[in-house]
Design an enzyme around this catalytic site. Sequence first.
Site, PDB file in Angstrom:
ATOM      1  N   ASP A  12       0.847  -1.190   0.000  1.00 35.65           N
ATOM      2  CA  ASP A  12       0.000   0.000   0.000  1.00 35.65           C
ATOM      3  C   ASP A  12       0.883   1.239   0.000  1.00 35.65           C
ATOM      4  O   ASP A  12       1.754   1.382   0.868  1.00 35.65           O
ATOM      5  CB  ASP A  12      -0.905   0.011   1.238  1.00 35.65           C
ATOM      6  CG  ASP A  12      -1.835  -1.189   1.299  1.00 35.65           C
ATOM      7  OD1 ASP A  12      -2.115  -1.758   0.229  1.00 35.65           O
ATOM      8  OD2 ASP A  12      -2.271  -1.545   2.400  1.00 35.65           O
ATOM      9  N   SER A  36      -2.330  17.266 -10.720  1.00 29.06           N
ATOM     10  CA  SER A  36      -1.215  16.660 -10.010  1.00 29.06           C
ATOM     11  C   SER A  36      -1.155  17.285  -8.626  1.00 29.06           C
ATOM     12  O   SER A  36      -1.310  18.502  -8.479  1.00 29.06           O
ATOM     13  CB  SER A  36       0.095  16.912 -10.767  1.00 29.06           C
ATOM     14  OG  SER A  36       1.185  16.403 -10.029  1.00 29.06           O
ATOM     15  N   ASN A  52      -1.473 -10.583   5.148  1.00 28.18           N
ATOM     16  CA  ASN A  52      -1.814 -10.105   6.492  1.00 28.18           C
ATOM     17  C   ASN A  52      -2.211 -11.258   7.410  1.00 28.18           C
ATOM     18  O   ASN A  52      -1.790 -11.330   8.576  1.00 28.18           O
ATOM     19  CB  ASN A  52      -2.965  -9.100   6.422  1.00 28.18           C
ATOM     20  CG  ASN A  52      -2.575  -7.784   5.787  1.00 28.18           C
ATOM     21  OD1 ASN A  52      -1.400  -7.457   5.679  1.00 28.18           O
ATOM     22  ND2 ASN A  52      -3.568  -7.027   5.362  1.00 28.18           N
ATOM     23  N   PHE A 116      -5.954   0.668  -7.726  1.00 24.73           N
ATOM     24  CA  PHE A 116      -5.383  -0.622  -7.368  1.00 24.73           C
ATOM     25  C   PHE A 116      -4.851  -1.292  -8.624  1.00 24.73           C
ATOM     26  O   PHE A 116      -5.569  -1.456  -9.618  1.00 24.73           O
ATOM     27  CB  PHE A 116      -6.424  -1.531  -6.715  1.00 24.73           C
ATOM     28  CG  PHE A 116      -5.868  -2.865  -6.276  1.00 24.73           C
ATOM     29  CD1 PHE A 116      -5.134  -2.968  -5.108  1.00 24.73           C
ATOM     30  CD2 PHE A 116      -6.062  -4.009  -7.044  1.00 24.73           C
ATOM     31  CE1 PHE A 116      -4.603  -4.175  -4.706  1.00 24.73           C
ATOM     32  CE2 PHE A 116      -5.535  -5.218  -6.644  1.00 24.73           C
ATOM     33  CZ  PHE A 116      -4.805  -5.302  -5.473  1.00 24.73           C
ATOM     34  N   GLN A 173     -14.409  -9.570  -2.800  1.00 25.14           N
ATOM     35  CA  GLN A 173     -14.542 -10.137  -4.138  1.00 25.14           C
ATOM     36  C   GLN A 173     -15.941 -10.667  -4.413  1.00 25.14           C
ATOM     37  O   GLN A 173     -16.233 -11.078  -5.546  1.00 25.14           O
ATOM     38  CB  GLN A 173     -13.508 -11.252  -4.355  1.00 25.14           C
ATOM     39  CG  GLN A 173     -12.075 -10.771  -4.473  1.00 25.14           C
ATOM     40  CD  GLN A 173     -11.838  -9.889  -5.693  1.00 25.14           C
ATOM     41  OE1 GLN A 173     -12.571  -8.938  -5.948  1.00 25.14           O
ATOM     42  NE2 GLN A 173     -10.805 -10.193  -6.454  1.00 25.14           N
ATOM     43  N   ASN A 195     -18.040 -10.393   6.951  1.00 20.41           N
ATOM     44  CA  ASN A 195     -18.505  -9.401   7.904  1.00 20.41           C
ATOM     45  C   ASN A 195     -20.021  -9.293   7.744  1.00 20.41           C
ATOM     46  O   ASN A 195     -20.635 -10.026   6.948  1.00 20.41           O
ATOM     47  CB  ASN A 195     -17.793  -8.048   7.723  1.00 20.41           C
ATOM     48  CG  ASN A 195     -18.050  -7.412   6.364  1.00 20.41           C
ATOM     49  OD1 ASN A 195     -19.075  -7.646   5.728  1.00 20.41           O
ATOM     50  ND2 ASN A 195     -17.108  -6.594   5.916  1.00 20.41           N
ATOM     51  N   ASP A 257      -8.395  -9.085   9.040  1.00 15.78           N
ATOM     52  CA  ASP A 257      -7.392 -10.113   8.743  1.00 15.78           C
ATOM     53  C   ASP A 257      -6.774 -10.647  10.030  1.00 15.78           C
ATOM     54  O   ASP A 257      -6.541 -11.850  10.173  1.00 15.78           O
ATOM     55  CB  ASP A 257      -6.300  -9.532   7.847  1.00 15.78           C
ATOM     56  CG  ASP A 257      -6.848  -8.985   6.533  1.00 15.78           C
ATOM     57  OD1 ASP A 257      -7.919  -9.453   6.099  1.00 15.78           O
ATOM     58  OD2 ASP A 257      -6.199  -8.091   5.957  1.00 15.78           O
TER      59      ASP A 257
END
Length: 327
Positions: A12, A36, A52, A116, A173, A195, A257
Site C-alpha cells: 500500500d 497533479s 496479512n 489498485f 470479491q 462481515n 485479517d
Amino acid sequence: MRTAVTGSIATDHLMVFPGRFTEQLLPEQLAHLSLSFLVDRLEVRRGGVAANIAFGLGVLGQNPVLVGAVGADFAEYEIWLKEHGVDTTGVRVSARRQTARFLCVTDQDANQIAAFYAGAMAEAAEIDLRDLVDAGAAPDLVLVSPDDPDAMLRHTGDCRALGIPFAADPSQQLARLDGEQARDLVTGAAWLFTNEYEAALLQERTGRDRDEILKTAGVWVTTLGERGVRIDRAGRMPITVSAVADTEVVDPTGAGDAFRAGFLAAVGRRLPLETAARMGCALASVALGTVGSQTYETDWPALFGVVRRAYGAEAAPRPAKAPKEPS
C-alpha cells in the site's frame, strides 16, 4: 494444524495531500481533467489479505504457508514474512508483472483518490495446490481469501479434488462473483468468514438464506465490528462474543485479517469456538492499536493475556488436545 492461506499479496502506497481536492476542481473543466498533487507524506506498508493473515498466524507460531502471485520486487517483503514465521513455498513469482499495489492520496477532509494495480495477482489462477502436496507441504486447511476470482474458484476446486478441508473468505470479491460462482466458492467449506454486510450480500448473490447456506457449509463466522462476532452452525444456537472493550483505534486497516489469524490459530490448537472467537477479537484489538496491518508485535502467551484481561481468567484455558472437530 498447518494452514495454507491463499489470496492477495500487495503493498500500500499511502500519501497525504495537505489541501482539499474540491478546491482544485473547476466544474467547467471536468471534461478535460488533468491534476497533479504535491503530497507531504508517503507511507509504504506491507499488505494484501493473504499476507496479512499469514503474518498473524506466523507471529503466533502456526508456520502458515502463503499462496499467491507476486513480482520480482517481492524479495524484501518475502524476507520480512519469513522472519515472522511465514512459509513462502506457495508464492509464485511472475516474470512479467510486479506485485500488486494500492495507491491512495487522502486530503485534509479525508476524501480519497485511489487506484489498485492487480499486477502479478492476475496470474494467481495458474497456481496449482497439488504442487504444495508434491513439495511435502500439504496443509491441513486451506483458507481461500480475496484474490483473482478465477484463482479463488480454482483453489476451491483443488481442495475438493485433493480432499483438503477449506475455509471460504470471499470478502470484497463477492462483488465480482455471480450467483453460480458464489455458491461454488462456499459449498462444502468447513469454515465461512464474512462481515455483516458481506453476509447479507452473500445471501443475495447465492439466492440462499442463512439456513440454506449453513446446510452446505460448516461453521459460519460473521464479524460485527465493535459489536464482536457471531458464529452460526446448522441446527445449533449461535455463539456471540463481544469485541475487546475500550480498544484504542489507531488504524483500522487489517483488523479483520488479524481476527481471522487469531481465530484460526486457536482452531489449530483445538480450542473451543468461543475461545477461538475471543482470540480473534484479541488479535484484532492488537492490530487496531498500531499503524499498518503487519506492524503489531505479539505471541501466544501475550495474546492469552489480552483475552484474560478482556474476558476474565476463565476465558483463556490451555489448548485442548482433543477433540479434533470444532466444538
